[in-house]
Write an enzyme that holds these catalytic residues in place. Structure first.
Site, PDB file in Angstrom:
ATOM      1  CG  ASP A  13      -1.948  -1.135   1.132  1.00  0.00           C
ATOM      2  OD1 ASP A  13      -2.311  -1.527   0.005  1.00  0.00           O
ATOM      3  OD2 ASP A  13      -2.385  -1.622   2.193  1.00  0.00           O
ATOM      4  CE  LYS A  35      -4.321  -5.884   0.064  1.00  0.00           C
ATOM      5  NZ  LYS A  35      -4.941  -4.657  -0.527  1.00  0.00           N
ATOM      6  CG  ASP A  63      -7.719  -5.926  -2.906  1.00  0.00           C
ATOM      7  OD1 ASP A  63      -8.814  -6.439  -3.226  1.00  0.00           O
ATOM      8  OD2 ASP A  63      -7.534  -5.308  -1.836  1.00  0.00           O
ATOM      9  CG  MET A  64      -7.934  -4.868  -9.801  1.00  0.00           C
ATOM     10  SD  MET A  64      -7.217  -3.217  -9.968  1.00  0.00           S
ATOM     11  CE  MET A  64      -5.986  -3.253  -8.653  1.00  0.00           C
ATOM     12  CE  LYS A  65     -11.335  -4.360  -1.187  1.00  0.00           C
ATOM     13  NZ  LYS A  65      -9.891  -4.018  -1.346  1.00  0.00           N
ATOM     14  CG  PHE A  67     -20.125  -3.802  -7.886  1.00  0.00           C
ATOM     15  CD1 PHE A  67     -20.716  -4.931  -7.330  1.00  0.00           C
ATOM     16  CD2 PHE A  67     -20.935  -2.760  -8.276  1.00  0.00           C
ATOM     17  CE1 PHE A  67     -22.096  -4.999  -7.175  1.00  0.00           C
ATOM     18  CE2 PHE A  67     -22.319  -2.814  -8.133  1.00  0.00           C
ATOM     19  CZ  PHE A  67     -22.895  -3.933  -7.572  1.00  0.00           C
ATOM     20  CG  ASP A  68     -19.685  -1.900 -14.262  1.00  0.00           C
ATOM     21  OD1 ASP A  68     -20.849  -1.840 -14.722  1.00  0.00           O
ATOM     22  OD2 ASP A  68     -18.860  -0.984 -14.381  1.00  0.00           O
ATOM     23  CB  ILE A  69     -23.588  -4.579 -15.942  1.00  0.00           C
ATOM     24  CG1 ILE A  69     -22.653  -4.073 -17.045  1.00  0.00           C
ATOM     25  CG2 ILE A  69     -24.469  -3.458 -15.420  1.00  0.00           C
ATOM     26  CD1 ILE A  69     -23.382  -3.605 -18.292  1.00  0.00           C
ATOM     27  N   GLY A  70     -22.571  -7.533 -15.498  1.00  0.00           N
ATOM     28  CA  GLY A  70     -21.837  -8.741 -15.814  1.00  0.00           C
ATOM     29  C   GLY A  70     -20.920  -8.631 -17.017  1.00  0.00           C
ATOM     30  CB  THR A  72     -18.717  -3.944 -17.427  1.00  0.00           C
ATOM     31  OG1 THR A  72     -19.622  -3.294 -18.318  1.00  0.00           O
ATOM     32  CG2 THR A  72     -17.523  -3.038 -17.178  1.00  0.00           C
ATOM     33  CB  THR A 118     -11.697  -6.026   7.248  1.00  0.00           C
ATOM     34  OG1 THR A 118     -10.738  -5.361   6.429  1.00  0.00           O
ATOM     35  CG2 THR A 118     -11.805  -7.476   6.814  1.00  0.00           C
ATOM     36  NE  ARG A 181      -3.699  -3.187  11.403  1.00  0.00           N
ATOM     37  CZ  ARG A 181      -3.860  -3.318  10.091  1.00  0.00           C
ATOM     38  NH1 ARG A 181      -3.575  -4.470   9.497  1.00  0.00           N
ATOM     39  NH2 ARG A 181      -4.301  -2.312   9.356  1.00  0.00           N
ATOM     40  CD  GLN A 190      -8.472  -3.220   7.880  1.00  0.00           C
ATOM     41  OE1 GLN A 190      -9.527  -3.826   7.949  1.00  0.00           O
ATOM     42  NE2 GLN A 190      -7.958  -2.805   6.741  1.00  0.00           N
ATOM     43  NE  ARG A 211      -2.635   0.662   7.402  1.00  0.00           N
ATOM     44  CZ  ARG A 211      -3.889   1.094   7.403  1.00  0.00           C
ATOM     45  NH1 ARG A 211      -4.125   2.387   7.556  1.00  0.00           N
ATOM     46  NH2 ARG A 211      -4.889   0.263   7.234  1.00  0.00           N
TER      47      ARG A 211
END
Length: 231
Positions: A13, A35, A63-65, A67-70, A72, A118, A181, A190, A211
């Site tokens: 990160d 990641k 780690d893109m997470k 979310f959209d219509i199928g 896409t 989380t 942690r 978190q 971190r």
């Protein structure tokens, strides 16, 4: 049996690929799995992923997470899967998971479904108009539905790992837990956390630590301490 060195995923990160390479150099052989998230996407994140994979032999969790219509999601995953990275995250809604699995067809990239972030608690879910109920129950239900839709694994806090591992649908699937942690570490943003040893004991296959490792004076020593705890 997953080796301890493979169970630890260090979250890079940091702002850009140059900083990521510098951190990876400090960590050296202590870490084999990284990641790379949205925060570095415009800072050369995909190029960093390829370099760590191809030139340094590291495993990569993207780690893109998504979310959209199928249609896409399927197209996005098809483009990302050509890099043959290890893990890719999408949100755990069944239509998203099904589309992602279609996009990843023919590639080794495993699709991990996000249950509930989380960093969220019940007040956050209320503000987002998410259905009533205790978070562990909601996470477990979303995990079961994601598995039914074909997810190779799920992302959940370590506090829900045991409940997910007990699901019949979880057999042979992965549980990856951020929000881990080491004892004495600051929680940061978190809210649903556990120690590395507890997360593994409760059924997590991989833990994600950011971190507490990359902010340490000696990141490699911090990583080795986590590995010793889960080893």
């Amino acid at each position: 049996m997953t080796a301890a060195s493979d169970r630890l995923i260090v979250a890079l990160d940091v702002p850009h690929a140059v900083a990521g390479l510098e951190l990876a150099a400090k960590l050296g052989n202590a870490v084999s799995f990284y990641k790379i998230g949205l925060g570095m996407l415009t800072g050369g994140g995909l190029a960093l992923a390829q370099e760590l994979k191809d030139e340094h032999g590291k495993r990569i969790f993207l780690d893109m997470k998504l979310f959209d219509i199928g249609v896409t999601v399927e197209a996005a995953v098809r483009g990302l899967a050509q890099f043959d990275l290890d893990f890719l995250t999408v949100h755990g809604d069944p239509h998203v998971v099904r589309a992602a699995k279609e996009g990843a067809s023919g590639h080794k990239t495993k699709i991990l479904a996000v249950t509930i972030l989380t960093s969220l608690d019940r007040a956050d879910l209320d503000a987002s108009l998410i259905t009533a109920g205790d978070i562990p129950d909601l996470v477990t239900t979303r995990a079961a539905r994601a598995f039914e839709a074909g997810a190779d694994g799920v992302i959940a806090s370590p506090q829900e790992a045991a409940m997910i591992r007990a699901l019949p649908e979880a057999a042979g699937r992965l549980i990856v837990t951020p929000g881990v942690r080491p004892a004495g570490s600051a929680l940061g943003d978190q809210k649903r956390v556990a120690t590395p040893a507890q997360a593994i004991a409760d059924g997590a296959d991989h833990i994600v630590v950011g971190r507490p490792i990359w902010q340490a004076a000696d990141p490699a020593a911090a990583a080795r301490a986590v590995l010793a705890e889960i080893g």
